[in-house]
Enzyme design. Structure first.
Site, PDB file in Angstrom:
ATOM      1  CG  ASN A   9      17.724  -1.756  48.174  1.00  0.00           C
ATOM      2  OD1 ASN A   9      16.744  -1.781  47.421  1.00  0.00           O
ATOM      3  ND2 ASN A   9      18.514  -0.695  48.284  1.00  0.00           N
ATOM      4  CD1 TRP A  10      16.160  -7.986  46.139  1.00  0.00           C
ATOM      5  CD2 TRP A  10      14.359  -8.454  44.878  1.00  0.00           C
ATOM      6  NE1 TRP A  10      15.733  -9.259  46.455  1.00  0.00           N
ATOM      7  CE2 TRP A  10      14.632  -9.565  45.694  1.00  0.00           C
ATOM      8  CE3 TRP A  10      13.267  -8.509  44.001  1.00  0.00           C
ATOM      9  CZ2 TRP A  10      13.857 -10.726  45.663  1.00  0.00           C
ATOM     10  CZ3 TRP A  10      12.495  -9.659  43.971  1.00  0.00           C
ATOM     11  CH2 TRP A  10      12.786 -10.763  44.790  1.00  0.00           C
ATOM     12  CE  LYS A  11      21.271  -0.893  45.695  1.00  0.00           C
ATOM     13  NZ  LYS A  11      22.533  -0.190  45.611  1.00  0.00           N
ATOM     14  CG  HIS A  98      19.563   3.435  49.465  1.00  0.00           C
ATOM     15  ND1 HIS A  98      20.457   3.873  48.518  1.00  0.00           N
ATOM     16  CD2 HIS A  98      19.934   2.174  49.789  1.00  0.00           C
ATOM     17  CE1 HIS A  98      21.338   2.906  48.278  1.00  0.00           C
ATOM     18  NE2 HIS A  98      21.034   1.856  49.033  1.00  0.00           N
ATOM     19  CD  GLU A 100      21.635   3.247  45.143  1.00  0.00           C
ATOM     20  OE1 GLU A 100      20.520   2.706  45.004  1.00  0.00           O
ATOM     21  OE2 GLU A 100      22.696   2.595  45.254  1.00  0.00           O
ATOM     22  CD  GLU A 170      22.981   0.923  52.826  1.00  0.00           C
ATOM     23  OE1 GLU A 170      23.075  -0.266  52.545  1.00  0.00           O
ATOM     24  OE2 GLU A 170      22.340   1.730  52.143  1.00  0.00           O
ATOM     25  N   GLY A 176      27.839  -0.652  46.225  1.00  0.00           N
ATOM     26  CA  GLY A 176      27.919  -1.063  44.825  1.00  0.00           C
ATOM     27  C   GLY A 176      29.303  -0.898  44.217  1.00  0.00           C
ATOM     28  CB  SER A 216      30.652  -4.010  48.820  1.00  0.00           C
ATOM     29  OG  SER A 216      30.491  -3.039  47.782  1.00  0.00           O
ATOM     30  N   GLY A 238      23.584  -5.552  45.780  1.00  0.00           N
ATOM     31  CA  GLY A 238      23.937  -6.453  44.680  1.00  0.00           C
ATOM     32  C   GLY A 238      23.809  -7.930  45.010  1.00  0.00           C
TER      33      GLY A 238
HETATM   34  C1  PEP Z   1      22.615  -0.892  49.165  1.00  0.00           C
HETATM   35  O1  PEP Z   1      22.237  -0.430  48.111  1.00  0.00           O
HETATM   36  O2  PEP Z   1      21.959  -0.681  50.188  1.00  0.00           O
HETATM   37  C2  PEP Z   1      23.850  -1.633  49.170  1.00  0.00           C
HETATM   38  C3  PEP Z   1      24.445  -1.844  50.310  1.00  0.00           C
HETATM   39  O3  PEP Z   1      24.328  -2.057  47.948  1.00  0.00           O
HETATM   40  P1  PEP Z   1      25.564  -3.072  47.712  1.00  0.00           P
HETATM   41  O4  PEP Z   1      25.384  -4.225  48.671  1.00  0.00           O
HETATM   42  O5  PEP Z   1      25.433  -3.485  46.287  1.00  0.00           O
HETATM   43  O6  PEP Z   1      26.803  -2.308  48.007  1.00  0.00           O
END
Ligand code: PEP
Length: 254
Positions: A9-11, A98, A100, A170, A176, A216, A238
């Site tokens: 997921n490049w966000k 997600h 976010e 998640e 993050g 993460s 990330g």
């Molecule tokens: C995500 O945004 O789905 C995610 C898991 O981010 P990160 O790997 O940066 O924690």
């Protein structure tokens, strides 16, 4: 047998040039280095889908993903993107719910139920995200909380349609933050979610649903997380922005 999936997921990252470089590097490295049956999904920002798709679409094991979509079919929804539009540029997976988007765009379990329906109707695979905050985990109610997210957004589906859904657990406190759930914490939640699915749909259906872990994930912890019996892959934020790290994570799934 359930699918093993690693989704990046490049966000809201990458310019056009960066997206093209990252997309082509990932596809070339997967082609050269990965010989497992794990599926790879890349979810760039909407505007780069076609560009990244040029590299992704010819590869049999790499798929184009989107980070969100509208629940509406078409029409006067300025700034929104429909399932049909995404389908027309080659998208085969759509990340939904997600944390976010739940936080910044106010997406509720009810809205997400409608989005899941639209995505399934468009014959695209939803990657349905769920997960608890630190507060909920500290209160010890995380399993009830996440189970409720599944109940309210997925349990209206027929068994046949549920089998089309990929779930991504998640924990918000791990996204993050550099703070990963331990492999035991991930396994415990994944097993609890599978049991919750089995309670409604039966064990055979529950056994067919891929449940990914996100939060993460990095090359250093991927192998242990993916080694858990109920962890079927990862949703990576990330680390998906660095081709070397992302492909090393994919290789951990083998
Ligand atoms: C995500 O945004 O789905 C995610 C898991 O981010 P990160 O790997 O940066 O924690």
């Amino acid at each position: 047998m359930r699918k093993k999936i690693i989704a990046g997921n490049w966000k809201m990252n990458t310019t056009r040039e960066q997206a093209e470089i990252l997309g082509s590097e990932v596809v070339n490295m997967v082609a050269d280095e990965v010989n497992s049956d794990a599926l790879v999904v890349i979810a760039p920002p909407f505007v780069h889908l076609s560009l990244v798709g040029k590299h992704v679409l010819p590869h049999p094991n790499v798929y184009l993903g989107a980070q969100n979509c509208s629940q509406h079919e078409k029409g006067a929804y300025t700034g929104e993107i429909s399932v049909e539009i995404l389908q027309s540029v080659g998208v085969e997976y759509i990340i939904l719910g997600h944390s976010e988007r739940r936080e910044h765009a106010g997406e509720t379990n009810e809205v997400l139920a409608a989005k899941v329906d639209s995505v399934i109707a468009g014959e695209i695979t939803p990657i349905f995200c769920c997960g608890e905050s630190l507060e909920v985990r500290e209160a010890g109610t995380e399993i009830d909380f996440v189970s409720k997210q599944l109940t309210e957004s997925l349990f209206h589906l027929s068994a046949e349609d549920l089998k089309k859904v990929v779930i991504a657990y998640e924990p918000i406190w791990a996204i993050g933050t550099g703070k990963t759930a331990s492999s035991q914490q991930a396994q415990d939640m994944h097993a609890a979610l599978r049991a919750h699915l089995a309670g409604k749909y039966g064990q055979d259906v529950a056994n067919e649903i891929s449940i990914l872990y996100g939060g993460s994930v990095k090359p250093a912890n991927a192998e242990e997380l993916f080694g858990q019996p109920d962890v079927d892959g990862g949703l990576v934020g990330g680390a998906s922005l660095k081709s070397r790290d992302f492909v090393d994570i994919v290789k951990s799934m083998a």
